[in-house]
Design a protein around this motif. Structure first.
Motif, PDB file in Angstrom:
ATOM      1  N   PHE A  93       0.839  -1.187  -0.138  1.00 19.95           N
ATOM      2  CA  PHE A  93       0.100   0.136  -0.128  1.00 19.95           C
ATOM      3  C   PHE A  93       1.028   1.300   0.008  1.00 19.95           C
ATOM      4  N   VAL A  94       1.892   1.350   1.006  1.00 21.24           N
ATOM      5  CA  VAL A  94       2.504   2.632   1.186  1.00 21.24           C
ATOM      6  C   VAL A  94       3.355   3.018   0.047  1.00 21.24           C
ATOM      7  N   ASN A  95       3.933   2.002  -0.538  1.00 22.04           N
ATOM      8  CA  ASN A  95       5.030   2.375  -1.572  1.00 22.04           C
ATOM      9  C   ASN A  95       4.285   2.535  -2.670  1.00 22.04           C
ATOM     10  N   THR A  96       3.255   1.670  -3.039  1.00 26.19           N
ATOM     11  CA  THR A  96       2.774   1.784  -4.466  1.00 26.19           C
ATOM     12  C   THR A  96       1.902   3.098  -4.530  1.00 26.19           C
ATOM     13  N   GLY A  97       1.331   3.579  -3.519  1.00 25.72           N
ATOM     14  CA  GLY A  97       0.485   4.781  -3.281  1.00 25.72           C
ATOM     15  C   GLY A  97       1.601   6.063  -3.200  1.00 25.72           C
ATOM     16  N   GLY A  98       2.640   5.843  -2.840  1.00 27.26           N
ATOM     17  CA  GLY A  98       3.605   6.956  -2.601  1.00 27.26           C
ATOM     18  C   GLY A  98       3.468   7.669  -1.330  1.00 27.26           C
TER      19      GLY A  98
ATOM     20  N   VAL B 230      -5.354   5.628  -5.147  1.00 29.37           N
ATOM     21  CA  VAL B 230      -4.556   6.170  -4.173  1.00 29.37           C
ATOM     22  C   VAL B 230      -5.679   6.400  -2.783  1.00 29.37           C
ATOM     23  N   PHE B 231      -6.807   6.726  -3.121  1.00 26.43           N
ATOM     24  CA  PHE B 231      -7.699   6.815  -1.999  1.00 26.43           C
ATOM     25  C   PHE B 231      -7.931   5.494  -1.160  1.00 26.43           C
ATOM     26  N   LEU B 232      -8.447   4.538  -2.279  1.00 27.19           N
ATOM     27  CA  LEU B 232      -8.224   3.183  -1.438  1.00 27.19           C
ATOM     28  C   LEU B 232      -7.082   2.691  -0.952  1.00 27.19           C
ATOM     29  N   ILE B 233      -5.832   2.877  -1.415  1.00 25.78           N
ATOM     30  CA  ILE B 233      -4.660   2.518  -0.787  1.00 25.78           C
ATOM     31  C   ILE B 233      -4.369   3.323   0.727  1.00 25.78           C
ATOM     32  N   ALA B 234      -4.801   4.658   0.723  1.00 26.16           N
ATOM     33  CA  ALA B 234      -4.763   5.483   1.991  1.00 26.16           C
ATOM     34  C   ALA B 234      -5.756   4.872   3.087  1.00 26.16           C
ATOM     35  N   LEU B 235      -6.912   4.340   2.462  1.00 24.70           N
ATOM     36  CA  LEU B 235      -8.154   4.016   3.466  1.00 24.70           C
ATOM     37  C   LEU B 235      -7.615   2.633   3.850  1.00 24.70           C
ATOM     38  N   PHE B 236      -7.437   1.681   3.236  1.00 25.16           N
ATOM     39  CA  PHE B 236      -7.013   0.245   3.687  1.00 25.16           C
ATOM     40  C   PHE B 236      -5.823   0.264   4.309  1.00 25.16           C
ATOM     41  N   GLY B 237      -4.858   0.840   3.744  1.00 22.18           N
ATOM     42  CA  GLY B 237      -3.440   0.804   4.229  1.00 22.18           C
ATOM     43  C   GLY B 237      -3.473   1.375   5.627  1.00 22.18           C
ATOM     44  N   GLY B 238      -4.350   2.596   5.807  1.00 19.24           N
ATOM     45  CA  GLY B 238      -4.351   3.008   7.269  1.00 19.24           C
ATOM     46  C   GLY B 238      -5.064   1.927   8.444  1.00 19.24           C
ATOM     47  N   ILE B 239      -5.944   1.387   7.689  1.00 19.69           N
ATOM     48  CA  ILE B 239      -6.782   0.219   8.393  1.00 19.69           C
ATOM     49  C   ILE B 239      -5.914  -0.768   8.967  1.00 19.69           C
ATOM     50  N   VAL B 240      -5.041  -1.305   8.061  1.00 17.84           N
ATOM     51  CA  VAL B 240      -4.125  -2.540   8.105  1.00 17.84           C
ATOM     52  C   VAL B 240      -2.984  -1.703   9.328  1.00 17.84           C
ATOM     53  N   ASN B 241      -2.624  -0.641   9.262  1.00 15.99           N
ATOM     54  CA  ASN B 241      -1.362  -0.110   9.947  1.00 15.99           C
ATOM     55  C   ASN B 241      -1.999   0.078  11.121  1.00 15.99           C
ATOM     56  N   GLY B 242      -2.980   0.590  11.430  1.00 17.51           N
ATOM     57  CA  GLY B 242      -3.601   0.769  12.721  1.00 17.51           C
ATOM     58  C   GLY B 242      -4.044  -0.676  13.598  1.00 17.51           C
TER      59      GLY B 242
END
Length: 292
Positions: free
Chosen positions: A35-40, A117-129
């Motif tokens: 997520f993070v690197n793909t979305g920058g 990028v929005f989906l990456i930010a949303l789900f990446g943040g959920i996974v990170n939390g």
């Protein structure tokens, strides 16, 4: 009398924590690569600082460094803070997560799930939390500002997550100046989701006040004492409707203890009247569980 289950040995607890930390390290690396690197994006804390340094050197100096070379050294001071002020076992577990997740980030394959990028930010943040919560329950953290937040939560009783979130704005501002503003703005969504998930799943250092009206006040107090090691205050009054004497217990407990405590109270007295409200600040003697 409340029956206590056989306590977990220290070795069993350590093995369970190591397994959870290992799982957490794999998820951290997967999240960074997928997520993070793909979305920058720029995640919060020292991970965001490390990525800012790595991407800045690559863009402006043509120097390409691995994630572990940057992330592990910048965590040395937070690790020292953890060792001195938080707990040695907690710090060792956290250091294990830091080193393993960093190495896995360098060597695990990068998988692209989506380019939105929005989906990456949303789900990446959920996974990170979620993975931060897993590590916290495993008596560890993921490094960097987590140590600082844990220090204030454990030592001062202050919920510092929102302040850490605010501090990340500095990193995002630098990222916006260096790489443009779209990815840093999406990173705010990522960090906000992370913070909300942590608030939802990890509530050890939040407190709630219980007001319990019951005719079985002594039995209920015994449950509170055995399950939470917290005290209670007994008040006696008159019910306005029936004009009968009522007993009320007032007690403050940690938020993650409430569900288990309520279940036991309702077993003792199904008719107990229970009011619960969030405790914003505590001053005085309050039992806090040791991190180690």
């Amino acid at each position: 009398m409340l029956k206590r289950k056989k306590p977990e040995t220290q070795l069993q607890a350590d093995v369970r924590h190591i397994l959870m930390c290992t799982l957490g390290a794999f998820i951290i690396a997967f999240n960074l690569n997928t997520f993070v690197n793909t979305g920058g994006l720029f995640p919060g804390g020292f991970a965001g600082v490390a990525l800012l340094i790595i991407r800045g050197l690559a863009k402006y100096a043509g120097i390409h460094l691995s994630y572990s070379i940057i992330y592990i050294p910048i965590n040395l001071i937070p690790v020292w803070i953890g060792w001195k002020y938080i707990g040695k076992r907690f710090t060792l577990f956290s250091l294990y997560v830091i080193v393993l997740s960093s190495l896995l980030t360098d060597f695990m394959p990068k998988i692209t799930v989506t380019y939105d990028v929005f989906l990456i930010a949303l789900f990446g943040g959920i996974v990170n939390g979620t993975v931060i919560s897993i590590c916290l329950y495993a008596n560890a953290c993921t490094g960097g500002t987590d140590f600082i937040s844990m220090y204030f939560s454990a030592q001062k009783g202050v919920d510092a997550w929102n302040y850490i979130f605010a501090g990340n704005v500095v990193v995002l501002t630098l990222a916006g100046l260096m790489f443009g503003w779209d990815k840093p703005l999406y990173s705010i969504v990522y960090q906000f989701c992370t913070t909300q998930v942590i608030h939802t799943f990890f509530r050890r250092y939040n407190s709630q006040t219980l007001m319990i009206i019951s005719e079985k006040s002594e039995e209920i107090y015994e449950v509170i004492r055995l399950l939470t090691h917290h005290d209670g205050t007994l008040f006696k009054g008159i019910g306005m409707y029936q004009k009968k004497e009522r007993r009320m217990i007032l007690s403050v407990v940690s938020s993650d203890e409430v569900s288990r405590l309520l279940a036991r109270i309702q077993e003792i007295d199904p008719n107990a009247f229970i009011n619960i409200w969030k405790t914003e600040q505590l001053v005085g003697n309050f039992h806090r569980r040791d991190i180690d």
